[in-house]
Design a protein around this motif. Sequence first.
Motif, PDB file in Angstrom:
ATOM      1  N   GLY A 123     -11.645   2.531   3.677  1.00  0.00           N
ATOM      2  CA  GLY A 123     -10.856   3.741   3.831  1.00  0.00           C
ATOM      3  C   GLY A 123     -10.928   4.640   2.623  1.00  0.00           C
ATOM      4  N   VAL A 140       0.842  -1.209   0.000  1.00  0.00           N
ATOM      5  CA  VAL A 140       0.000   0.000   0.000  1.00  0.00           C
ATOM      6  C   VAL A 140       0.868   1.246   0.000  1.00  0.00           C
ATOM      7  N   ASN A 141       1.929   1.248   0.805  1.00  0.00           N
ATOM      8  CA  ASN A 141       2.849   2.394   0.834  1.00  0.00           C
ATOM      9  C   ASN A 141       3.475   2.630  -0.537  1.00  0.00           C
ATOM     10  N   TYR A 164       0.301   3.579  -3.154  1.00  0.00           N
ATOM     11  CA  TYR A 164      -0.525   4.775  -2.928  1.00  0.00           C
ATOM     12  C   TYR A 164       0.183   5.867  -2.112  1.00  0.00           C
ATOM     13  N   TYR A 180      -8.067   5.580   0.863  1.00  0.00           N
ATOM     14  CA  TYR A 180      -7.090   5.091  -0.116  1.00  0.00           C
ATOM     15  C   TYR A 180      -7.263   3.595  -0.399  1.00  0.00           C
ATOM     16  N   SER A 181      -7.740   2.866   0.568  1.00  0.00           N
ATOM     17  CA  SER A 181      -7.884   1.413   0.435  1.00  0.00           C
ATOM     18  C   SER A 181      -9.281   1.010   0.899  1.00  0.00           C
ATOM     19  N   ASP A 200       0.628   8.375   2.971  1.00  0.00           N
ATOM     20  CA  ASP A 200      -0.658   8.776   3.543  1.00  0.00           C
ATOM     21  C   ASP A 200      -1.605   7.582   3.598  1.00  0.00           C
ATOM     22  N   ALA A 201      -1.563   6.757   2.548  1.00  0.00           N
ATOM     23  CA  ALA A 201      -2.389   5.553   2.532  1.00  0.00           C
ATOM     24  C   ALA A 201      -1.921   4.567   3.598  1.00  0.00           C
ATOM     25  N   GLU A 216      -3.047   5.730   6.923  1.00  0.00           N
ATOM     26  CA  GLU A 216      -4.475   5.465   7.092  1.00  0.00           C
ATOM     27  C   GLU A 216      -4.693   4.057   7.632  1.00  0.00           C
TER      28      GLU A 216
END
Length: 386
Positions: A341, A276-277, A280, A343-344, A283-284, A287
């Motif tokens: 979320g 995820v890092n 995205y 972003y996810s 910030d993602a 989150e």
Amino acid sequence: MRLYNKGERVDYYSCIVAFSLLAMLCLTMLVKANVLIKEEQKKRFYLSYTLIIISLISEWGAIAMNGMPLWSISFHKFIKLIDYVITPVAGMFFYRQVSNKKLDFFPISIMVINLAIQICSLFTGWTFYIDDLNIYRHGEYYWFYIIIYILSIIYVVYGFLTYSKEYTQRNKATLYLIVLTCLVGIGFQELVSNNIRTTCLSLSVCSILLYIYYIDFLIQRSDKQIVEQKQQLEHDALTGLFNRFSFEKTIHMSQQHFMIRDLTVFAFDINGLKRVNDTYGHDAGDELIISAANIIMNVFSSYGKCFRIGGDEMVAIVLLREEDISSILTEFDTKMDNWKGVYSDKLSIAYGYVRADHHPSKNLEELYKLADHYMYENKMMYYQKQ
């Protein structure tokens, strides 16, 4: 009822003034010695106390000089001028004892106008005059001095109302009562009877009360800062969970106690955080970390402490009956599965746990390492399914 003659009244008032002066000097020494008060604040206290002392002495001097030899009339006028000029100013600076706010146009204008009027009264007798017997009298326009006093009181009340916004309701009530006490003392003299000399005495007494009040506020603020510093020291800034320092302190303190049977240690780690890092951005990733912490805190914090000890490594040290663990984990899985979320749209948290009664020979640190081992087994199962 016994009646007092002029000499007795002056002697009585002299004792009151002497007592007030000593009280103000003691108060000055207390301010000087107090380490909680900043130097800039101390200067405001000193200035206020100086004005009150000058007001005390000038008012007493004007009363004491009533009926003195006629050659002292000019000096009598000067003393009364100081009294009329300084006393309203002392009231305004009574507010500045605790406020950082500088005097604005309104109070400065009042002081300048009052100074001009009182100087004119030396020659015209507008607000006060000394008669042929060297007795102080109110002038034809004494009401102007009362207006000045009322305006200064309005300024003080407004200032305290503004200043007290940062206080709790209990603090405000005390502050208002101190101001009311001061206003009542002033009102007795200026509005009820000139034979009642309570203005400067009320300023002195209320300065003492205000000092006590202010120190109490400083102590409360200092205690609050200590609590906030402790909060910052022991809590993770991003998630609000207890941090690694607090976790290690808990581990250290546990060595001094026996393990409780229902003590249960959970270890958590977010699955897929690196992906995820990388995809995205951080910030993602944040989150996911914050959301995982919120779920852990929501489910486990009522049973014990929750910690963030690394990037996405979290721990819960709780007291749970063994028969309750299944329902607790079901609640945890449900919250995790229902999470969405920005972003996810997916949050997966690997976890493992151990109970103290299953490993009676292990201390808290060893229990955590074992829970961490089970957590990584759970994580490996997750990745094998991907």
